[in-house]
Design an enzyme around this catalytic site. Structure first.
Site, PDB file in Angstrom:
ATOM      1  N   GLU A 168       3.663  37.499   8.459  1.00 52.92           N
ATOM      2  CA  GLU A 168       2.348  38.124   8.584  1.00 52.92           C
ATOM      3  C   GLU A 168       1.358  37.221   9.305  1.00 52.92           C
ATOM      4  O   GLU A 168       0.445  37.702   9.983  1.00 52.92           O
ATOM      5  CB  GLU A 168       1.820  38.493   7.197  1.00 52.92           C
ATOM      6  N   HIS A 189      28.830  32.137   1.796  1.00 53.12           N
ATOM      7  CA  HIS A 189      30.003  33.000   1.872  1.00 53.12           C
ATOM      8  C   HIS A 189      29.708  34.300   2.608  1.00 53.12           C
ATOM      9  O   HIS A 189      30.516  35.228   2.575  1.00 53.12           O
ATOM     10  CB  HIS A 189      30.519  33.292   0.460  1.00 53.12           C
ATOM     11  N   LYS A 207      -1.423  50.628   6.714  1.00 50.58           N
ATOM     12  CA  LYS A 207      -2.177  51.045   5.535  1.00 50.58           C
ATOM     13  C   LYS A 207      -3.035  52.267   5.837  1.00 50.58           C
ATOM     14  O   LYS A 207      -3.129  53.202   5.036  1.00 50.58           O
ATOM     15  CB  LYS A 207      -3.073  49.890   5.057  1.00 50.58           C
TER      16      LYS A 207
END
Length: 428
Positions: free
Chosen positions: A269, A290, A401
């Site tokens: 951000e 792994h 938003k």
């Protein structure tokens, strides 16, 4: 906090000592700018003064009305939750800590069904007091408490700004509350009321967290060779400029897994602006050796791996065994095995020419966590200065938003109109 850049030299992409020497003059200039911003309490830079300006007594006073609860539930999102979660998940406590930071209805129902609501403190956090996800979850939690016969006003702590819905709610019901500090973006607020209230409720030493932050402040200097935080920020910037556009942060401690999540928000951000930035990836050592290590070692040469570990930890012995091929493990310990895995991964990456940086703290405790969180914030700010990006803004996040709020009828936002313009190529 200690940083070792040795395995970022002569790699692909990579640095040289001459590169770092040339960069050091820019680090000195950036440090002057950062120091001036801190001294003037400028927006964003004020976050780096929190180890000195945060008031632990005010936090303790806000939570003292709650007897030691069985659980604490943080209702927030992003920076309003991740700092608190990093501390609570890293440190042991007999007070369980949970987070509602998404609006997935299945997860919300499961979480509320499992909580002892009559002995849970709800910590609702939103600087603006208008964050849709936070307020929606809080309304659901409040109703669940009422349905369970719990007076939510006796179990709620509010952390918010000077105005907004949450501030009005706190004033109307005389709820204990804490202010979100001015000039501090949420992702930089871990060492403030936003990140420390849960730690106080859990019985942790928040003064030690802040003391660790001050250790990090004291370590800031005009040269990357004298400052671990600046060494990390400068090296990651220089590696990104040379093509290391992914930064995989890999703690070798289960307790630091949420730290990697916190780091990912901070880095993405803050630095993802103007076509620039470095994509954070999250991994956990030794588990992801792994899986993800295959890509980091043998995939495209566009990655940096940041290996994080405590050098001291509690240990557990591995019992002796006579099983064929496993005798070498007997008499060792899980901690010794994890250290061997760490060093093997580091060497494996270096042998393949993949840049990797070692970040170490003494142990996972309050003081070391405070220094680690501060150090990474300072590293991020330095990176932003060197890249000339607006570190403390988040216009892309705000766009999303507004679009969501418009779709929900929360206002007239042109961003919401873009949803109707979605292209489709459906295969049913």
């Amino acid at each position: 906090m200690r940083v070792d850049l040795g395995n970022a030299l002569a790699t692909t992409p990579g640095l040289t000592t001459a590169t770092l020497d040339r960069l050091d003059d820019r680090v000195a200039a950036a440090h002057e700018r950062i120091a001036a911003g801190m001294a003037d309490d400028e927006f964003g830079y004020a976050a780096l003064t929190l180890p000195e300006t945060a008031d632990p007594d005010a936090i303790y006073a806000a939570v003292e009305g709650f007897d030691r609860p069985e659980a604490v539930l943080t209702v927030g999102i992003g920076g309003s939750a991740l700092g608190a979660a990093t501390l609570s998940n890293a440190l042991d406590s007999d007070v369980d800590a949970y987070v509602l930071d998404n609006v997935d209805p299945d997860e919300t129902r499961r979480r509320l069904a499992d909580l002892p609501l009559d002995d849970t403190v709800v910590n609702v956090v939103s600087k603006s007091g208008t964050t849709a996800e936070t307020l929606a979850n809080f309304l659901v939690v409040r109703e669940a408490m009422a349905d369970a016969g719990v007076d939510w006003t006796e179990r709620t702590l509010v952390t918010t700004g000077e105005s907004g819905n949450l501030r009005r709610l706190a004033d109307r019901h005389d709820l204990p509350s804490l202010p979100v500090p001015d000039g501090v973006p949420g992702r930089f607020s871990a060492l403030s009321t936003v990140g420390l209230a849960v730690a106080a409720l859990q019985g942790h030493d928040i003064e030690a967290v802040l003391a660790g932050g001050r250790d990090g402040m004291d370590a800031l200097a005009g040269s990357l060779y004298d400052s671990p935080a600046y060494a990390y920020g400068a090296a990651t910037y220089a590696l990104a400029e040379r093509g290391a556009l992914t930064n995989a942060v890999m703690p070798y401690a289960e307790s630091l897994e949420t730290f990697a999540e916190w780091f990912a928000q901070l880095w993405a951000e803050s630095l993802g602006k103007d076509g620039l930035g470095q994509t954070p990836a999250r991994a956990l050592g030794a588990t992801d050796q792994h899986s993800q290590l295959q890509l980091y070692r043998a995939g495209p040469p566009d990655k940096l791996v940041t290996l994080v570990r405590p050098t001291e930890r509690a240990d557990a012995p591995i019992p002796e065994t006579d099983l064929d091929g496993l005798a070498y493990l007997g008499g060792s310990s899980l901690g010794g095995l994890l250290d061997a895995e760490f060093e093997a991964t580091e060497a494996s990456l270096a042998a393949a020419g993949v840049p990797n940086v070692r970040v170490e703290i003494d142990r996972v405790d309050e003081r070391a966590l405070g220094e680690l969180l501060f150090g990474m914030e300072a590293a991020c700010v330095l990176y932003g200065e060197l890249a000339s990006v607006s570190t403390f803004t988040q216009p892309a996040v705000e766009w999303g938003k507004k679009a969501a709020r418009g779709l929900l009828g929360g206002g007239d936002f042109e961003e919401a109109e873009a949803v109707a313009e979605k292209r489709e190529l459906r295969i049913d």
